[in-house]
Design a protein around this motif. Structure first.
Motif, short mmCIF file in Angstrom:
data_model
loop_
_atom_site.label_atom_id
_atom_site.label_comp_id
_atom_site.label_asym_id
_atom_site.label_seq_id
_atom_site.Cartn_x
_atom_site.Cartn_y
_atom_site.Cartn_z
N MET A 96 -38.26 -8.92 49.83
CA MET A 96 -38.37 -8.34 48.59
C MET A 96 -37.58 -7.13 48.37
O MET A 96 -37.10 -6.58 49.23
CB MET A 96 -39.96 -7.81 48.50
N SER A 97 -37.69 -6.39 47.16
CA SER A 97 -37.00 -5.10 46.88
C SER A 97 -35.51 -5.21 47.10
O SER A 97 -34.92 -4.58 47.85
CB SER A 97 -37.63 -4.07 47.76
N VAL A 98 -34.98 -6.47 46.71
CA VAL A 98 -33.47 -6.75 46.68
C VAL A 98 -33.15 -6.74 48.23
O VAL A 98 -32.02 -5.84 48.68
CB VAL A 98 -32.75 -5.64 46.10
N GLY A 99 -33.56 -7.32 49.11
CA GLY A 99 -33.40 -7.61 50.68
C GLY A 99 -33.70 -6.29 51.31
O GLY A 99 -33.26 -6.25 52.71
N THR A 100 -34.57 -5.45 51.06
CA THR A 100 -35.00 -4.20 51.83
C THR A 100 -36.32 -4.40 52.67
O THR A 100 -36.57 -3.67 53.49
CB THR A 100 -34.85 -3.05 51.05
N GLU A 101 -36.92 -5.52 52.24
CA GLU A 101 -38.31 -5.77 52.90
C GLU A 101 -38.25 -7.26 53.16
O GLU A 101 -38.13 -7.85 52.29
CB GLU A 101 -39.41 -5.37 51.88
N ILE A 102 -38.67 -7.56 54.48
CA ILE A 102 -38.98 -8.81 54.81
C ILE A 102 -40.37 -8.99 55.50
O ILE A 102 -40.87 -8.07 56.25
CB ILE A 102 -38.00 -9.33 56.03
N THR A 103 -41.11 -10.07 54.99
CA THR A 103 -42.61 -10.10 55.44
C THR A 103 -42.70 -11.59 55.78
O THR A 103 -41.82 -12.41 55.20
CB THR A 103 -43.58 -9.76 54.39
N TYR A 104 -43.57 -11.88 56.54
CA TYR A 104 -44.08 -13.43 57.05
C TYR A 104 -45.41 -13.69 56.67
O TYR A 104 -46.39 -13.02 56.88
CB TYR A 104 -43.83 -13.36 58.60
N GLY A 105 -45.64 -14.97 56.35
CA GLY A 105 -46.71 -15.76 56.15
C GLY A 105 -47.55 -15.21 55.09
O GLY A 105 -47.34 -14.29 54.23
N ASN A 106 -48.78 -15.72 55.04
CA ASN A 106 -49.76 -15.33 53.88
C ASN A 106 -50.20 -13.76 53.92
O ASN A 106 -50.51 -13.36 52.83
CB ASN A 106 -51.21 -16.20 54.25
N PHE A 107 -50.13 -13.44 55.22
CA PHE A 107 -50.64 -11.92 55.36
C PHE A 107 -49.23 -10.94 55.14
O PHE A 107 -49.52 -9.99 55.06
CB PHE A 107 -51.15 -11.77 56.60
N MET A 108 -48.35 -11.53 54.56
CA MET A 108 -47.05 -10.74 54.64
C MET A 108 -46.72 -9.55 55.56
O MET A 108 -46.90 -8.40 55.24
CB MET A 108 -47.03 -10.30 53.19
N LEU A 109 -46.73 -10.06 56.85
CA LEU A 109 -46.44 -8.91 58.00
C LEU A 109 -45.14 -8.75 57.98
O LEU A 109 -43.95 -9.31 57.99
CB LEU A 109 -46.90 -9.70 59.17
N PRO A 110 -44.69 -7.34 57.86
CA PRO A 110 -43.50 -6.72 57.80
C PRO A 110 -42.89 -7.06 59.10
O PRO A 110 -43.27 -6.99 60.14
CB PRO A 110 -43.80 -5.39 57.45
N ASP A 111 -41.29 -7.03 59.19
CA ASP A 111 -40.42 -7.29 60.00
C ASP A 111 -40.10 -5.68 60.35
O ASP A 111 -39.04 -5.34 59.75
CB ASP A 111 -39.31 -7.98 59.55
N ASP A 112 -40.54 -5.28 61.45
CA ASP A 112 -40.09 -3.80 61.93
C ASP A 112 -38.80 -3.72 62.17
O ASP A 112 -37.95 -2.68 62.03
CB ASP A 112 -41.27 -3.50 62.90
N GLY A 113 -38.17 -4.60 62.80
CA GLY A 113 -36.86 -4.71 63.31
C GLY A 113 -35.81 -4.43 62.10
O GLY A 113 -34.90 -3.85 62.41
N TRP A 114 -36.19 -4.98 60.89
CA TRP A 114 -35.35 -4.99 59.80
C TRP A 114 -35.50 -3.55 59.26
O TRP A 114 -34.18 -3.11 58.84
CB TRP A 114 -35.87 -6.03 59.02
N GLU A 115 -36.50 -3.07 59.15
CA GLU A 115 -36.60 -1.80 58.68
C GLU A 115 -35.88 -0.75 59.81
O GLU A 115 -35.21 0.24 58.99
CB GLU A 115 -38.24 -1.38 58.76
N ALA A 116 -36.05 -0.99 60.82
CA ALA A 116 -35.19 0.16 61.81
C ALA A 116 -33.70 -0.05 61.78
O ALA A 116 -33.06 0.79 61.73
CB ALA A 116 -35.69 -0.27 63.22
N PHE A 117 -33.28 -1.21 61.44
CA PHE A 117 -31.82 -1.52 61.22
C PHE A 117 -31.30 -0.66 60.02
O PHE A 117 -30.20 -0.08 59.80
CB PHE A 117 -31.69 -3.13 61.09
N LEU A 118 -32.32 -0.70 58.95
CA LEU A 118 -31.88 -0.35 57.67
C LEU A 118 -31.80 1.47 57.72
O LEU A 118 -31.07 1.94 56.70
CB LEU A 118 -32.75 -0.64 56.52
N ASN A 119 -32.26 1.86 58.53
CA ASN A 119 -32.20 3.41 58.54
C ASN A 119 -30.87 4.11 59.10
O ASN A 119 -30.84 5.49 58.81
CB ASN A 119 -33.27 3.82 59.84
#
Length: 463
Positions: free
Chosen positions: A112-135
């Motif tokens: 979502m948000s033009v490739g700035t947020e990645i989530t998984y499954g029904n509960f939309m669990l965020p990918d913390d590794g991706w967020e750290a990379f974007l910093n």
């Protein structure tokens, strides 16, 4: 299979005893049917990565027919061993709003948000590794300070302002100059950003490492490290922010027929000689189906497009097909699109075990035969109304040491503005029947999906 001509059903029944299985209620939870990339024990057969607005979802199609066609195709042929990824410019808030408006499937992964947020499954669990990379070299405060100096930029709604995305509207004739100037100013302040213009009006500022393409590349690297790199990948889009998806090596790509000028221009300049990227002649989800067939990625005929199911040849039992086909018949029956014939009802009874039971989500228990008799009175009761049924997350499991399958899924009904959903578990049996006969329905158990609208009593919800 439930064999029938234009939604009729086959002869034959089965009176075999029910195998000992765990309580049905143990299967009736959101968690038990959640779908994440960990669901597959090996590489996905196919991974579809699709934009939503005007790609998977056609906002000019009030009946949502192309989307419903894709849904039936995916759940019948791909859900069990493939991955569905939605890649959208929408924030989580607007994404969830779209899910309430349209008959969408549940994806395995959401970008979502033009490739700035990645989530998984029904509960939309965020990918913390991706967020750290974007910093890396990103400071939202500095971006806000610099963009305030451009009166041509109009902030989008607060929901669209995300930790790694700042979004604006801008007139088309001013976009190019503003992008060049703003990029230089942000670079001078030590930031490494990416500015994306799409839809003829939207301008998004992201970390340089973000974007739909980079998010997909990150996912593929992650899957490869786990030995689960998908066998085939199809990227689908319609606008400028989808171009990056088509730049990933070895990815098939489809620009839907209604693709915007900016994406077509990118294709002409960068990929016109790439045979793996096509411009479909069909709009939105219909274009995605067209690309599946064009690239020979797997079956490309949606069950919604088959009027004579008896022509469908199967070598093995396919529980997902049985479920999807059953509810397509149910929809057509209530819409009055098939004849009110005793033959159809007798064939329907033939694939329901005489001693079979149906547990309504309210807790009321009925025999399957009684449900079929009730269905007779409902023929055409939804005629002329926007009434549709779609099945989501069909996940079959064969009961060990038996000839039965447990199939869990979400059954959605839409009638006008009212949407209802229940989590369903069906027990299907192949004892004493052939593949041509089809599986026998022996038990159906439903519970209301938490948070979804529900019917008030057992007289307004069937099967």
């Amino acid at each position: 299979m439930l064999r029938f001509n234009f939604s009729g059903f086959p002869h034959g029944c089965c009176c075999c005893s029910t195998p000992k299985i765990p309580s049905f209620t143990s299967f009736q939870s959101e968690a038990n049917i959640k779908s994440t990339m960990d669901r597959l024990t090996s590489a996905a057969r196919l991974m579809i990565v699709s934009d939503l607005d005007q790609t998977m979802v056609d906002h000019h199609d009030p009946e949502n027919l192309s989307l419903l066609r894709f849904n039936a195709l995916w759940e019948t042929n791909y859900r069990e061993n493939s991955l569905l990824v939605f890649s959208t410019g929408r924030s989580p808030t607007l994404y969830m709003e779209l899910r309430k408006e349209k008959p969408m499937l549940t994806p395995d992964i959401t970008i979502m948000s033009v490739g700035t947020e990645i989530t998984y499954g029904n509960f939309m669990l965020p990918d913390d590794g991706w967020e750290a990379f974007l910093n890396n070299k990103w400071d939202r405060k500095i971006v806000t300070e610099e963009t305030r100096k451009f009166p041509e930029l109009t902030l989008q709604s607060e929901t669209e302002q995300r930790p790694y995305k700042v979004s604006f509207y801008i007139q088309k004739d001013k976009a190019q100059d503003i992008m060049i100037t703003l990029s230089k100013r942000l670079e001078e302040r030590g930031l490494d950003v990416k500015i994306i213009y799409s839809g003829g009006m939207a301008l998004d500022i992201l970390p340089q490492g973000a974007g739909k393409g980079q998010a997909l590349a990150y996912l593929l690297k992650k899957l490869k490290s786990e030995g689960k790199l998908p066998n085939k990948i199809l990227a689908c889009g319609d606008s400028g922010n989808d171009a990056e998806l088509f730049s990933i090596p070895d990815v098939y790509g489809v620009m839907v027929a209604n693709a915007q000028e900016e994406l077509l221009q990118w294709h002409a300049a960068n990929a016109k000689d790439n045979p793996k990227i096509i411009h479909a002649t069909e709009r939105c989800a219909a274009g995605i189906i067209q690309a599946i067939g064009r690239f020979n990625l797997g079956p490309s005929t949606s069950p919604r497009d088959v009027t004579d199911m008896s022509d469908t040849k199967m070598e093995n039992f396919v529980p997902a097909y049985e479920v999807v086909k059953f509810y397509l018949f149910f929809e057509k029956w209530r819409r009055g699109e098939i004849e009110n014939s005793d033959l159809y009802l007798s064939k329907l009874k033939a694939v329901c075990r005489p001693s079979g039971t149906f547990v309504h989500p309210s807790g009321v228990e009925k025999s399957l035969e009684e449900c079929v008799n009730t269905l007779e009175k409902c023929h055409g009761d939804k005629k002329g109304k926007q009434y549709r049924i779609w099945i989501d997350q069909v996940l079959p499991t064969q009961v060990i040491g038996s000839d039965s399958w447990l199939v869990s899924f979400k059954k959605w009904e839409l009638c006008g503005e009212e949407r209802q959903c229940c989590i369903t578990t069906v027990l299907l049996s192949s004892k004493n029947v052939t593949v041509a006969d089809g599986l026998i329905w022996t038990h159906v158990h439903q519970t209301w999906l938490q948070g979804a609208e529900s019917a008030s009593d057992s007289t307004t919800w069937f099967f």
